[in-house]
Write a protein that holds these residues in place. Structure first.
Motif, PDB file in Angstrom:
ATOM      1  N   LEU A 124       0.865  -1.169   0.000  1.00  0.00           N
ATOM      2  CA  LEU A 124       0.000   0.000   0.000  1.00  0.00           C
ATOM      3  C   LEU A 124       0.906   1.225   0.000  1.00  0.00           C
ATOM      4  CD1 LEU A 124      -2.595   1.694   0.482  1.00  0.00           C
ATOM      5  CD2 LEU A 124      -2.354   1.133   2.918  1.00  0.00           C
ATOM      6  N   VAL A 125       0.775   2.071  -1.014  1.00  0.00           N
ATOM      7  CA  VAL A 125       1.537   3.316  -1.075  1.00  0.00           C
ATOM      8  C   VAL A 125       0.580   4.441  -0.702  1.00  0.00           C
ATOM      9  CG1 VAL A 125       2.875   4.892  -2.530  1.00  0.00           C
ATOM     10  CG2 VAL A 125       3.070   2.406  -2.854  1.00  0.00           C
ATOM     11  N   VAL A 156       0.164  -3.843  -5.781  1.00  0.00           N
ATOM     12  CA  VAL A 156       0.549  -2.505  -5.312  1.00  0.00           C
ATOM     13  C   VAL A 156      -0.605  -1.563  -5.631  1.00  0.00           C
ATOM     14  CG1 VAL A 156       2.165  -0.589  -5.612  1.00  0.00           C
ATOM     15  CG2 VAL A 156       2.991  -2.938  -5.773  1.00  0.00           C
ATOM     16  N   GLU A 157      -0.965  -0.744  -4.659  1.00  0.00           N
ATOM     17  CA  GLU A 157      -2.022   0.241  -4.880  1.00  0.00           C
ATOM     18  C   GLU A 157      -1.617   1.554  -4.234  1.00  0.00           C
ATOM     19  OE1 GLU A 157      -5.305   1.334  -6.814  1.00  0.00           O
ATOM     20  OE2 GLU A 157      -4.789  -0.781  -6.715  1.00  0.00           O
ATOM     21  N   ASP A 171      -9.226   4.348   3.491  1.00  0.00           N
ATOM     22  CA  ASP A 171      -9.523   3.642   2.240  1.00  0.00           C
ATOM     23  C   ASP A 171      -8.370   2.727   1.847  1.00  0.00           C
ATOM     24  OD1 ASP A 171     -12.007   4.884   2.021  1.00  0.00           O
ATOM     25  OD2 ASP A 171     -11.203   6.528   0.815  1.00  0.00           O
ATOM     26  N   GLY A 172      -7.155   3.202   2.064  1.00  0.00           N
ATOM     27  CA  GLY A 172      -5.983   2.381   1.773  1.00  0.00           C
ATOM     28  C   GLY A 172      -5.942   1.133   2.640  1.00  0.00           C
ATOM     29  N   PHE A 173      -6.226   1.278   3.909  1.00  0.00           N
ATOM     30  CA  PHE A 173      -6.220   0.116   4.798  1.00  0.00           C
ATOM     31  C   PHE A 173      -7.394  -0.817   4.514  1.00  0.00           C
ATOM     32  CE2 PHE A 173      -2.880   2.207   7.032  1.00  0.00           C
ATOM     33  CZ  PHE A 173      -2.154   1.154   7.576  1.00  0.00           C
ATOM     34  N   LYS A 174      -8.479  -0.279   4.041  1.00  0.00           N
ATOM     35  CA  LYS A 174      -9.608  -1.118   3.635  1.00  0.00           C
ATOM     36  C   LYS A 174      -9.177  -2.007   2.456  1.00  0.00           C
ATOM     37  CE  LYS A 174     -14.403  -0.312   2.374  1.00  0.00           C
ATOM     38  NZ  LYS A 174     -15.390   0.737   2.149  1.00  0.00           N
ATOM     39  N   TRP A 175      -8.491  -1.407   1.469  1.00  0.00           N
ATOM     40  CA  TRP A 175      -7.951  -2.183   0.349  1.00  0.00           C
ATOM     41  C   TRP A 175      -7.008  -3.248   0.857  1.00  0.00           C
ATOM     42  CZ3 TRP A 175      -2.802  -2.616  -1.074  1.00  0.00           C
ATOM     43  CH2 TRP A 175      -2.557  -3.320  -2.267  1.00  0.00           C
ATOM     44  N   LEU A 176      -6.101  -2.841   1.773  1.00  0.00           N
ATOM     45  CA  LEU A 176      -5.104  -3.757   2.294  1.00  0.00           C
ATOM     46  C   LEU A 176      -5.764  -4.903   3.057  1.00  0.00           C
ATOM     47  CD1 LEU A 176      -2.041  -4.092   2.399  1.00  0.00           C
ATOM     48  CD2 LEU A 176      -2.061  -2.823   4.550  1.00  0.00           C
TER      49      LEU A 176
END
Length: 180
Positions: A124-125, A156-157, A171-176
Motif C-alpha cells: 500500500l503506497v 501494489v495500490e 480507504d488504503g487500509f480497507k484495500w489492504l
C-alpha cells in the motif's frame, strides 16, 4: 480440509479475526509515526524522527495489525530488509508535496519491489499531505515512483491521504485488509 472451509466461511461472514504484520516504510518526514499513532489512538500529534524500530498493535475490522515503524532516515533504511520475512504487507508512505525527494522515494520503493522474498506481499503506497498546495495526486505520484505500469504485475495500490484532515488512509487500509 473441513477446518479450512470453516475458516473461509467465518472470514466471509466477517467473524474470523486475523492477525497481520505490516511494515511502515518510506523516507523520513513522510508521516509514518504519525500514521501509526493516528491508527492506534485516533489522535494527531507531532513526532521526533524515529531512531529505532518500534511496533504497535491496532485493529481495523476483523484484522489485528502489528505495525512496525522502522524509521526512514538513510542510515536506517538498510535495516528494513531484516523485517521483510515476517511481513504480511508493506505500507510505503511518501510526502506527496515534497517533489524534490520523489527520486529518492522511487529508488527506495523500487529496491523493495526487487526483493524476491516479498514478491507476494501486498504494498500500500500512501501519498500523504494532500492537504498541502504543492502535493501531487495519486496518478502523478504513481508515475513519479515508477508504479503506474507495475500495479498490473504486483499487488501494489496507491492512495492519496492527509493525516491532518483524516482522509484517504482508511480507504488504503480497507484495500489492504481485503488482501488477507
Amino acid at each position: 480440509m473441513l477446518l479450512e472451509w470453516l475458516r473461509g466461511l467465518l472470514r466471509l461472514l466477517g467473524l474470523w479475526k486475523r492477525d497481520a504484520t505490516i511494515l511502515l516504510l518510506g523516507l523520513d518526514n513522510a508521516g509514518k509515526s504519525t500514521l501509526l499513532h493516528k491508527l492506534c489512538s485516533n489522535e494527531l500529534r507531532p513526532f521526533v524522527p524515529t531512531t529505532k524500530a518500534h511496533s504497535k498493535t491496532f485493529s481495523l475490522g476483523n484484522i489485528k495489525f502489528t505495525a512496525w515503524d522502522l524509521g526512514g532516515h538513510e542510515q536506517v533504511r538498510d535495516l528494513w530488509e531484516e523485517y521483510y520475512s515476517g511481513a504480511d504487507a508493506i505500507v510505503f508512505m511518501v510526502d506527496s508535496a515534497d517533489r524534490a525527494r520523489f527520486g529518492e522515494a522511487k529508488r527506495e520503493i523500487q529496491q523493495i519491489l526487487s526483493v524476491e522474498d516479498i514478491a507476494d506481499v501486498p504494498i500500500l503506497v500512501l501519498g500523504n499531505k494532500i492537504d498541502l498546495e504543492a502535493s501531487v495526486d495519486k496518478d502523478q505520484l504513481a508515475e513519479e515512483l515508477g508504479l503506474d505500469d507495475l500495479e498490473k504485475e504486483r499487488d501494489v495500490e496507491v492512495f492519496s491521504c492527509s493525516l491532518v484532515s483524516g482522509s484517504g488512509y482508511y480507504d488504503g487500509f480497507k484495500w489492504l485488509s481485503q488482501k488477507f
